[in-house]
Design a protein around this motif. Structure first.
Motif, mmCIF file in Angstrom:
data_model
loop_
_atom_site.group_PDB
_atom_site.id
_atom_site.type_symbol
_atom_site.label_atom_id
_atom_site.label_comp_id
_atom_site.label_asym_id
_atom_site.label_seq_id
_atom_site.Cartn_x
_atom_site.Cartn_y
_atom_site.Cartn_z
ATOM 1 N N ARG A 132 0.845 -1.427 -0.090
ATOM 2 C CA ARG A 132 0.075 -0.025 -0.175
ATOM 3 C C ARG A 132 0.946 1.303 -0.025
ATOM 4 N NH1 ARG A 132 -1.695 4.149 -0.079
ATOM 5 N NH2 ARG A 132 -3.259 5.323 0.731
ATOM 6 N N GLU A 173 -8.313 -5.244 3.175
ATOM 7 C CA GLU A 173 -9.309 -4.349 3.611
ATOM 8 C C GLU A 173 -8.558 -3.785 4.964
ATOM 9 O OE1 GLU A 173 -13.292 -5.792 4.145
ATOM 10 O OE2 GLU A 173 -13.389 -5.609 1.963
ATOM 11 N N GLU A 178 -9.157 -0.703 -0.865
ATOM 12 C CA GLU A 178 -10.490 -0.714 -1.212
ATOM 13 C C GLU A 178 -11.007 -1.383 -2.548
ATOM 14 O OE1 GLU A 178 -10.894 3.898 0.462
ATOM 15 O OE2 GLU A 178 -11.305 3.647 -1.611
ATOM 16 N N ARG A 179 -12.238 -1.349 -2.947
ATOM 17 C CA ARG A 179 -12.780 -2.188 -4.009
ATOM 18 C C ARG A 179 -12.110 -3.318 -4.251
ATOM 19 N NH1 ARG A 179 -11.556 2.947 -7.558
ATOM 20 N NH2 ARG A 179 -10.393 3.428 -5.729
ATOM 21 N N ALA A 193 -7.332 -5.144 -6.043
ATOM 22 C CA ALA A 193 -7.865 -4.171 -5.055
ATOM 23 C C ALA A 193 -7.309 -2.708 -5.362
ATOM 24 C CB ALA A 193 -7.540 -4.449 -3.651
ATOM 25 N N THR A 195 -6.182 1.325 -4.172
ATOM 26 C CA THR A 195 -5.594 2.326 -2.996
ATOM 27 C C THR A 195 -6.653 3.443 -3.127
ATOM 28 O OG1 THR A 195 -4.209 3.455 -4.329
ATOM 29 C CG2 THR A 195 -3.411 1.671 -3.061
ATOM 30 N N PRO A 196 -7.001 3.931 -1.909
ATOM 31 C CA PRO A 196 -8.030 5.151 -2.066
ATOM 32 C C PRO A 196 -7.468 6.318 -2.852
ATOM 33 C CG PRO A 196 -7.315 4.544 0.339
ATOM 34 C CD PRO A 196 -6.338 3.802 -0.538
#
Length: 198
Positions: A132, A173, A178-179, A193, A195-196
């Motif tokens: 991340r 999560e 996200e997603r 997935a 990242t925001p």
């Protein structure tokens, strides 16, 4: 899993590197199963992709062929030599995915195909936070791991941490992704997935 098991897994790859290079060069998993990842990445309009656990570079080559700026990372020196020879247009780094030698927010996509499963379970949350960290805002992550039933059938001296779909979703999560979309196919659990967004 102890650091001894990490070292044993690395030694298993190094001691039979030619065989593994030959095996992994036969097919790009990205070319066969990576369309959802590539579509998500294409939608961002950005091109910097880190191939974590790149092995001899077959998926890095597939990324380069699709116009992406690929950087491969692996702890296995023999694999990196093979990758550099096979894909001179890509960059390759030697390192441990638990402490990536990559700047914060430096990549738009991270491809971790059948590599995260070698990380000790106790290190898994921090490793995903590290993934991340190096991803930019609204970037795309792909990772695949073995389900418990498939991992139990591997007869090599490599160590595998198997996961079920719900475990991978929860870990991603908790790491701030996200997603999250998780799928299963032929004993493998795959996740995409994001990242925001900023």
């Amino acid at each position: 899993m102890s650091e001894d098991e990490v070292a044993r897994t690395l030694q298993a790859y190094e001691s039979d590197a030619d065989a593994y290079v030959e095996k992994y060069r036969t097919e790009s998993v990205l070319a066969r199963y990576g369309e959802a990842f590539l579509e998500a990445l294409e939608a961002t309009g950005r091109t910097r992709v880190l191939d974590v656990g790149c092995g001899p570079g077959v998926d890095s080559a597939a990324l380069e062929a699709r116009g992406y700026d690929a950087v491969g990372l692996d702890p296995t020196e023999s694999f990196l030599r093979a990758a550099t020879a096979a894909v001179p247009s890509a960059s390759f780094l030697r390192g441990d995915m638990r402490a990536l030698p990559v700047a914060t927010g430096a990549v738009d996509g991270l491809w971790a195909c059948a590599s995260f499963l070698h990380v000790p379970r106790a290190d898994a949350p921090a490793t995903l936070r590290e993934f991340r960290r190096v991803l930019d805002a609204d970037a795309v992550l792909y990772l695949s791991v073995k389900r418990p039933d498939l991992a139990a059938r591997d007869g090599s001296d490599r160590h595998f941490e198997p996961y079920r779909s719900a475990e991978i979703r929860d870990l991603l999560e908790a790491a701030g992704f996200e997603r999250v979309t998780v799928t299963e196919l032929d004993g493998w659990v795959s996740a995409i997935a994001r990242t925001p967004a900023e």
